[in-house]
Design a protein around this motif. Structure first.
Motif, PDB file in Angstrom:
ATOM      1  N   PHE A 242      -7.030  -6.582   0.982  1.00  0.00           N
ATOM      2  CA  PHE A 242      -6.530  -5.804  -0.364  1.00  0.00           C
ATOM      3  C   PHE A 242      -7.351  -4.570  -0.559  1.00  0.00           C
ATOM      4  O   PHE A 242      -7.131  -4.077  -1.476  1.00  0.00           O
ATOM      5  N   ILE A 243      -8.192  -4.474   0.160  1.00  0.00           N
ATOM      6  CA  ILE A 243      -9.365  -3.614  -0.297  1.00  0.00           C
ATOM      7  C   ILE A 243      -8.636  -2.037  -0.127  1.00  0.00           C
ATOM      8  O   ILE A 243      -9.057  -1.055  -0.854  1.00  0.00           O
ATOM      9  N   PRO A 244      -7.707  -1.644   0.728  1.00  0.00           N
ATOM     10  CA  PRO A 244      -7.017  -0.367   1.088  1.00  0.00           C
ATOM     11  C   PRO A 244      -6.399  -0.237  -0.241  1.00  0.00           C
ATOM     12  O   PRO A 244      -6.395   1.095  -0.654  1.00  0.00           O
ATOM     13  N   ILE A 245      -5.736  -1.253  -0.900  1.00  0.00           N
ATOM     14  CA  ILE A 245      -5.017  -0.873  -2.105  1.00  0.00           C
ATOM     15  C   ILE A 245      -6.153  -0.625  -3.229  1.00  0.00           C
ATOM     16  O   ILE A 245      -5.760   0.229  -4.109  1.00  0.00           O
ATOM     17  N   ILE A 246      -7.094  -1.388  -3.392  1.00  0.00           N
ATOM     18  CA  ILE A 246      -8.192  -1.081  -4.483  1.00  0.00           C
ATOM     19  C   ILE A 246      -8.861   0.333  -4.410  1.00  0.00           C
ATOM     20  O   ILE A 246      -8.734   1.065  -5.360  1.00  0.00           O
TER      21      ILE A 246
ATOM     22  N   THR B 212       0.946  -1.110   0.218  1.00  0.00           N
ATOM     23  CA  THR B 212       0.032  -0.005  -0.058  1.00  0.00           C
ATOM     24  C   THR B 212       0.868   1.352   0.092  1.00  0.00           C
ATOM     25  O   THR B 212       0.556   2.204  -0.869  1.00  0.00           O
ATOM     26  N   LYS B 213       1.951   1.226   0.800  1.00  0.00           N
ATOM     27  CA  LYS B 213       2.944   2.404   0.960  1.00  0.00           C
ATOM     28  C   LYS B 213       3.544   2.680  -0.343  1.00  0.00           C
ATOM     29  O   LYS B 213       3.646   3.673  -0.879  1.00  0.00           O
TER      30      LYS B 213
ATOM     31  N   ASN C 286      -8.792   3.403  -6.801  1.00  0.00           N
ATOM     32  CA  ASN C 286      -9.826   3.814  -7.298  1.00  0.00           C
ATOM     33  C   ASN C 286      -9.842   5.569  -7.188  1.00  0.00           C
ATOM     34  O   ASN C 286     -10.571   6.096  -8.117  1.00  0.00           O
ATOM     35  N   GLN C 287      -9.058   5.954  -6.468  1.00  0.00           N
ATOM     36  CA  GLN C 287      -9.024   7.641  -6.235  1.00  0.00           C
ATOM     37  C   GLN C 287      -8.395   8.133  -7.391  1.00  0.00           C
ATOM     38  O   GLN C 287      -8.569   9.361  -7.807  1.00  0.00           O
ATOM     39  N   HIS C 288      -7.615   7.188  -8.397  1.00  0.00           N
ATOM     40  CA  HIS C 288      -7.045   7.889  -9.472  1.00  0.00           C
ATOM     41  C   HIS C 288      -7.788   7.211 -10.773  1.00  0.00           C
ATOM     42  O   HIS C 288      -7.008   7.161 -11.805  1.00  0.00           O
ATOM     43  N   SER C 289      -8.992   6.871 -10.839  1.00  0.00           N
ATOM     44  CA  SER C 289      -9.610   5.931 -11.829  1.00  0.00           C
ATOM     45  C   SER C 289      -9.598   7.059 -13.155  1.00  0.00           C
ATOM     46  O   SER C 289      -9.907   6.539 -14.336  1.00  0.00           O
ATOM     47  N   ASP C 290      -9.660   8.216 -12.748  1.00  0.00           N
ATOM     48  CA  ASP C 290      -9.914   9.199 -13.891  1.00  0.00           C
ATOM     49  C   ASP C 290      -8.430   9.347 -14.706  1.00  0.00           C
ATOM     50  O   ASP C 290      -8.474   9.739 -15.831  1.00  0.00           O
ATOM     51  N   ARG C 291      -7.386   8.675 -14.250  1.00  0.00           N
ATOM     52  CA  ARG C 291      -6.119   8.463 -14.839  1.00  0.00           C
ATOM     53  C   ARG C 291      -5.790   7.387 -15.560  1.00  0.00           C
ATOM     54  O   ARG C 291      -4.884   7.075 -16.062  1.00  0.00           O
TER      55      ARG C 291
ATOM     56  N   SER D 115     -15.237  -6.698  -8.636  1.00  0.00           N
ATOM     57  CA  SER D 115     -16.618  -5.947  -8.293  1.00  0.00           C
ATOM     58  C   SER D 115     -16.147  -4.493  -7.762  1.00  0.00           C
ATOM     59  O   SER D 115     -16.905  -3.389  -7.880  1.00  0.00           O
ATOM     60  N   ARG D 116     -15.274  -4.589  -6.979  1.00  0.00           N
ATOM     61  CA  ARG D 116     -14.909  -3.335  -6.051  1.00  0.00           C
ATOM     62  C   ARG D 116     -14.068  -2.164  -7.105  1.00  0.00           C
ATOM     63  O   ARG D 116     -14.017  -1.017  -6.784  1.00  0.00           O
ATOM     64  N   LEU D 117     -13.492  -2.798  -8.099  1.00  0.00           N
ATOM     65  CA  LEU D 117     -12.632  -1.832  -8.679  1.00  0.00           C
ATOM     66  C   LEU D 117     -13.703  -0.762  -9.743  1.00  0.00           C
ATOM     67  O   LEU D 117     -14.532  -1.336 -10.188  1.00  0.00           O
ATOM     68  N   GLY D 118     -13.086   0.236  -9.572  1.00  0.00           N
ATOM     69  CA  GLY D 118     -13.811   1.353 -10.392  1.00  0.00           C
ATOM     70  C   GLY D 118     -15.104   2.095  -9.529  1.00  0.00           C
ATOM     71  O   GLY D 118     -15.615   3.011 -10.092  1.00  0.00           O
ATOM     72  N   ARG D 119     -14.950   1.656  -8.307  1.00  0.00           N
ATOM     73  CA  ARG D 119     -16.375   2.365  -7.512  1.00  0.00           C
ATOM     74  C   ARG D 119     -15.623   3.862  -6.878  1.00  0.00           C
ATOM     75  O   ARG D 119     -14.851   4.011  -5.997  1.00  0.00           O
ATOM     76  N   SER D 120     -15.952   4.818  -7.649  1.00  0.00           N
ATOM     77  CA  SER D 120     -15.248   5.969  -7.568  1.00  0.00           C
ATOM     78  C   SER D 120     -16.042   6.878  -8.121  1.00  0.00           C
ATOM     79  O   SER D 120     -16.837   6.854  -9.376  1.00  0.00           O
TER      80      SER D 120
END
Length: 539
Positions: free
Chosen positions: A193-197, A156-157, A201-206, A220-225
């Protein structure tokens, strides 16, 4: 200094270990009155500890001096401005082809280790290089994450650092977790692994390229932003087959990603929440006929399509009232283990721009003949593997519908003299300017056949005087002969090879061209030339 303590792997109790990690048994005389060897060992441990501190200091001093040496000897900054050096850095990144899978094997999702190590290596040379590397966001735009349950905080770091260093440039993400299987002991670690996903997700616009081999809960969790992945160009996903109902790639929203390249294995077509209007290249595995037809309807700009493991349509499938005309498709690959699935698919399509077709391994000629005839497509490349025995006259009738073919490959068929004579029935090259509709495959240049031999060797040389073939490959199964037993035909074939024609003939375990040279004492042209030159040197 008393040796350090370490927990026992078996009982968890702390036990003393020496400087090289070996456990130390307690002295039977107790801590207050140790035996002489224990006292000597403790003293030696003190010396080792001090020596290690000195060595660590020397290593750090060596690292600093190496950095100074590299900076003073730096050939780049002395000759080039930082802008050009930055471009040199980017050229050090290996080309990334996003190779996701081979037949759905998740373990084949491999990004070369140099892709992730190159920026770190460049940043470690010297202070000046590190400053420039950290100031070049494109250098950090490819992020590889191989998820490991025991390493989540560190990963994560690292991901957070790379995202920060990449600035605002488009991202290429490669995320995979190959150890997960439903019901395995690793399944309980998915939540870690949810913190990494969520960080990604915070950068999905890139997101520009997304390559995933993940368990369905993370997919299923990817892209929830709140930020839509509007820059997305490439999506490659490998998922274990039979994902549970409710597994979706990207949540449904007002603004869907509109990639150009899509490669999906193991996820239902209806679960891929993207806009298909701009897709030009598609690979899809484990898809049924109804979903495949929906793909052709929703992706009008598609130029290349590869379907692996095509399945039969569901029981409630209703034949379309009219054909789907797809004007832009140039290349189509259909791989199915269900011959019955091909009829409903091919009878529903018209592909007027189709140039390349790979069809098999359980294809049926009838449905293919219908598609090609109805589409009047300009096929130039055909790879055909048919289901069961094939009547050569029916095959000839079909091939008469493909007069523009330049490259033709067959899976295993029974190759006889009648079919070879048909391929030989072309005029000499002097009359090619006046091609008529009765000439069989007048443009054919490459022919590759996996076959059982029902032909005579004399038929092979007859292919070439009357046809401008550049390449012939025969892979003969079931033929245990180690040599071409017709000497005259063998010499004619070797004459063609020596004249520059690319001919390869292989039996079960033999290269028949090479064996013919040996058996009939025919050296290669290069060997003969070398022998002549050697003789000239001796004179």
């Amino acid at each position: 200094m008393w040796p350090s303590s370490s927990p026992c792997a078996g009982c968890g109790r702390l036990s003393q270990v020496d400087s090289i990690g070996r456990p130390l048994p307690p002295c039977p005389l107790g801590d207050d009155a140790r035996c002489s060897p224990c006292v000597d060992l403790i003293a030696l441990e003190e010396k080792i500890h001090k020596a290690k501190k000195v060595l660590d200091g020397l290593i750090e001093e060596h690292r600093a001096l190496r950095s100074e040496v590299n900076e003073i000897h730096d050939p780049l900054f002395k000759k080039l401005p930082p802008e050009l050096v930055s471009r040199v850095f980017l050229a050090c990144l290996p080309e990334n082809k996003n190779n996701l899978r081979k037949a759905g094997n998740l373990d084949s999702l491999v990004l070369p280790i140099r892709q992730s190590s190159a920026p770190l290596l460049l940043a470690s040379i010297c202070k000046r290089w590190r400053q420039l590397a950290l100031a070049t966001p494109q250098l950090w735009s490819s992020i590889l994450v191989q998820l490991r349950p025991e390493n989540v905080p560190y990963q994560t770091k690292v991901v957070e650092q790379w995202l920060s260093r990449s600035g605002c440039v488009p991202l290429s993400l490669h995320i995979f977790y190959s150890e997960w299987r439903p019901g395995s002991v690793h399944a309980t670690s998915i939540d870690s692994f949810i913190p990494i996903i969520d960080l990604l997700n915070q950068h999905s616009d890139r997101w520009q390229d997304l390559v995933l081999a993940l368990p369905h809960p993370l997919i299923s969790r990817l892209g929830r932003s709140s930020q839509a992945a509007t820059r997305l160009n490439t999506v490659r996903v490998a998922l274990h087959r039979n994902a549970p109902v409710g597994t979706h790639l990207f949540p449904v929203s007002d603004v869907l990603p509109a990639p150009a390249v899509v490669d999906i294995m193991g996820l239902p077509f209806s679960s891929v929440n993207i806009s298909w209007r701009l897709v030009t290249s598609v690979k899809f595995g484990w898809i049924n006929v109804a979903e495949c037809l929906a793909l052709f309807q929703q992706a009008p700009q598609m130029t290349s399509c590869a379907i692996e493991f095509l399945e039969e349509a569901p029981s409630d499938f209703v034949t379309l009232p009219q054909h789907i005309v797809h004007w832009h498709l140039h290349s189509l690959t259909i791989d199915t283990s269900s011959p019955a699935s091909m009829g409903p698919l091919f009878y529903s399509l018209i592909l007027p721009s189709l140039k390349e077709l790979v069809y098999g391994p359980y294809g049926r000629l009838e449905s293919l003949h219908s598609l090609v005839s109805r589409s009047s497509c300009p096929l130039t490349k055909l790879n055909l593997t048919l289901n069961g025995a094939c009547n050569w006259t029916n095959l000839a009738d079909f091939l008469h519908q493909t007069p523009m073919l330049e490259s033709l490959s067959f899976g295993t068929i029974r190759l006889n003299d009648d079919l070879l004579h048909l391929f030989a029935s072309a005029p000499t090259t002097d009359t090619q300017d006046d091609l008529s509709g009765d000439i069989f495959l007048p443009h054919l240049q490459e022919l590759a056949i996996q076959c059982r031999r029902d032909f005579s060797w004399a038929s092979i040389p007859k292919l070439f005087p009357r046809r401008p073939l550049k390449s012939l490959s025969l892979d003969i199964s079931g033929d245990y002969d180690a040599v071409i037993d017709d000497k005259e035909s063998a010499n004619h074939i070797l004459d063609l090879v020596d004249g520059g024609v690319n001919i390869a003939i292989k039996g079960i375990s033999h290269d028949l061209i090479r064996e013919a040279r040996r058996h009939y004492a025919r050296p290669t042209v290069l060997s003969s030339l070398e022998g002549s030159l050697d003789g000239f040197g001796e004179r």
